[in-house]
Design a protein around this motif. Structure first.
Motif, PDB file in Angstrom:
ATOM      1  N   GLU A  47      38.909  37.126  54.872  1.00 48.02           N
ATOM      2  CA  GLU A  47      37.922  37.470  53.835  1.00 48.02           C
ATOM      3  C   GLU A  47      38.508  37.246  52.436  1.00 48.02           C
ATOM      4  O   GLU A  47      37.848  36.701  51.547  1.00 48.02           O
ATOM      5  CB  GLU A  47      37.526  38.942  54.006  1.00 48.02           C
ATOM      6  CG  GLU A  47      36.387  39.368  53.093  1.00 48.02           C
ATOM      7  CD  GLU A  47      36.053  40.853  53.250  1.00 48.02           C
ATOM      8  OE1 GLU A  47      35.480  41.409  52.294  1.00 48.02           O
ATOM      9  OE2 GLU A  47      36.382  41.444  54.292  1.00 48.02           O
ATOM     10  N   LYS A  85      36.624  30.003  47.591  1.00 44.36           N
ATOM     11  CA  LYS A  85      35.252  29.714  47.153  1.00 44.36           C
ATOM     12  C   LYS A  85      35.215  29.579  45.621  1.00 44.36           C
ATOM     13  O   LYS A  85      34.534  28.704  45.082  1.00 44.36           O
ATOM     14  CB  LYS A  85      34.308  30.831  47.608  1.00 44.36           C
ATOM     15  CG  LYS A  85      32.842  30.527  47.301  1.00 44.36           C
ATOM     16  CD  LYS A  85      31.939  31.605  47.845  1.00 44.36           C
ATOM     17  CE  LYS A  85      30.474  31.259  47.578  1.00 44.36           C
ATOM     18  NZ  LYS A  85      29.536  32.293  48.102  1.00 44.36           N
ATOM     19  N   HIS A  86      35.976  30.455  44.953  1.00 45.08           N
ATOM     20  CA  HIS A  86      36.025  30.417  43.486  1.00 45.08           C
ATOM     21  C   HIS A  86      36.609  29.090  42.977  1.00 45.08           C
ATOM     22  O   HIS A  86      36.130  28.531  41.990  1.00 45.08           O
ATOM     23  CB  HIS A  86      36.867  31.595  42.977  1.00 45.08           C
ATOM     24  CG  HIS A  86      37.051  31.585  41.490  1.00 45.08           C
ATOM     25  ND1 HIS A  86      36.025  31.869  40.598  1.00 45.08           N
ATOM     26  CD2 HIS A  86      38.149  31.287  40.720  1.00 45.08           C
ATOM     27  CE1 HIS A  86      36.480  31.753  39.354  1.00 45.08           C
ATOM     28  NE2 HIS A  86      37.757  31.404  39.400  1.00 45.08           N
ATOM     29  N   LYS A 143      37.149  34.263  49.715  1.00 45.95           N
ATOM     30  CA  LYS A 143      36.693  34.640  48.372  1.00 45.95           C
ATOM     31  C   LYS A 143      37.464  33.848  47.301  1.00 45.95           C
ATOM     32  O   LYS A 143      36.874  33.316  46.348  1.00 45.95           O
ATOM     33  CB  LYS A 143      36.903  36.145  48.178  1.00 45.95           C
ATOM     34  CG  LYS A 143      36.341  36.664  46.870  1.00 45.95           C
ATOM     35  CD  LYS A 143      36.581  38.161  46.729  1.00 45.95           C
ATOM     36  CE  LYS A 143      36.064  38.645  45.368  1.00 45.95           C
ATOM     37  NZ  LYS A 143      36.338  40.091  45.154  1.00 45.95           N
TER      38      LYS A 143
END
Length: 399
Positions: A296, A303-304, A300
């Motif tokens: 997770e 993805k940024h 995150k």
């Protein structure tokens, strides 16, 4: 009445001029010896002082003319008579303790002498060629240590073009004796791989000049080697800068501009940059040690930064490099073993990876590390991609 013979006039204080071309300079090796010995003794065994003295004296004395005498002194301490005995052995003013024969029996001490002897400008071009070839052969056979080459970086020798010419002849002999890999690995081990440009004066210390000079001399292997080393150095510098910008949470737009400028300035390929970006992104975070939480956290973070990676993965080869980097990272970091497919799917959705690249990786471009685990993870997604591709093709035919 003076009956004696008339006296002939006596000439005093008169000098006869001779034409310069009729004069012949005397060959006086003993005078040369006395000057050198006195200077060496005054230097008191300080290598820097000795080097400075020899360099300064070289502008006044003809080293080439007295080369034999000079090397007698530096090796044996004074002039040698036939048979190898020293002339004037008993006269301390004509003998110096600063010579090879009186130094300590250590590799480091003798190497200093080797550097000093090797590059005095007392050699003719023919002698330089022979010495360069001999040096190359001795280096190839590990008789001489590679650090001896540092003598070539002396400013006065570089300025006169002796260093580059000597290096070319030396490397040719070294390669002829062994091979190019022997040269490059030895340079790397001795940390001389990054100093090769110093063979040329400051105004010519660039890759273009080095490549032209060495290619024309028939040493393409050394030219290619320097290109690789320069590229590695550039990539390390780029990686350091990127790590710094990531730690400061620099805007992605600014990072894209910076990386593109560096690529252009250093002629870097996209394949090199994409792998470097992945490494920097994964080094920028302190990852959770729990497997269920790290995925997770990774998704995150990635993805940024997916838009950053997307700019530098426009070629199929770049995408494959990135896929292999992801595979390698997930295999080497046990907590990421189950994250592989999720990262790939994320990058597919963010237009970082294309379906062609993923299918190519799955079919035959994957690495051996964790192959069975990662292929199994990707199986359902690959089947979905293949079905979607087939549906797209059949729709196209119907249309």
């Amino acid at each position: 009445m003076n009956t004696g013979k008339q006296q002939k006039p006596v000439l005093t204080g008169q000098r006869f001029k001779t034409r310069k071309r009729d004069e012949k300079e005397k060959f006086e090796p003993t005078v040369f010896r006395d000057t050198i010995v006195a200077g060496l003794n005054d230097a008191g065994g300080d290598l820097e002082a000795v080097a400075k003295f020899l360099d300064t004296t070289g502008s006044r004395l003809d080293y080439r003319r007295y080369a034999d005498t000079l090397f007698d002194i530096l090796i044996a301490g004074s002039m040698l008579a036939p048979g190898g005995t020293r002339i004037d052995e008993g006269d301390k003013t004509k003998v110096t303790a600063f010579c090879v024969f009186t130094t300590e029996e250590s590799h480091a001490a003798l190497r200093l002498y080797a550097q000093l002897l090797l590059f005095l400008k007392a050699f003719s071009e023919s002698e330089q060629t022979k010495l360069a070839m001999l040096t190359g052969i001795l280096l190839a056979n590990s008789t001489l240590p590679p650090p001896i080459i540092t003598g070539l970086f002396t400013e006065s020798v570089v300025k006169e073009g002796i260093s580059a010419l000597f290096a070319v002849r030396m490397f040719k002999a070294w390669i002829a004796e062994k091979d190019a890999n022997s040269v490059t690995s030895s340079l790397r081990k001795a940390n001389l791989d990054k100093r090769l440009l110093e063979l040329f004066p400051a105004s010519k210390q660039n890759v273009e000049h080095f490549s032209k000079y060495f290619n024309e001399a028939g040493l393409k292997e050394l030219s290619d080697f320097l290109h690789v080393q320069q590229s590695l150095g550039t990539r390390k510098e780029l990686q350091r800068e990127l790590q710094e910008r990531l730690s400061q949470q620099c805007p992605i737009r600014e990072m894209v501009v910076y990386v593109k400028e560096e690529m252009k300035r250093n002629e870097l390929q996209e394949q090199a940059v994409i792998g470097l970006l992945w490494t920097c992104l994964m080094n920028a975070v302190e990852w959770n040690k729990k497997e269920e939480l790290v995925t997770e956290q990774a998704l995150k973070h990635l993805k940024h930064y997916a838009p950053l990676l997307a700019v530098f993965s426009t070629q199929g080869q770049s995408e494959l490099v990135l896929l292999l980097k992801i595979q390698e990272y997930c295999y080497d970091n046990i907590h990421f073993m189950k994250s592989f497919s999720k990262i790939v799917v994320l990058f597919y959705k963010a237009d970082v990876l294309s379906e062609e690249a993923i299918l190519k990786w799955y079919k035959d471009a994957h690495a051996a590390k964790g192959k069975s685990v990662f292929l199994e993870q990707m199986k359902k997604f690959v089947e979905w991609l293949q079905n979607a591709e087939e549906e797209s093709e059949s729709e196209g035919e119907e249309g």
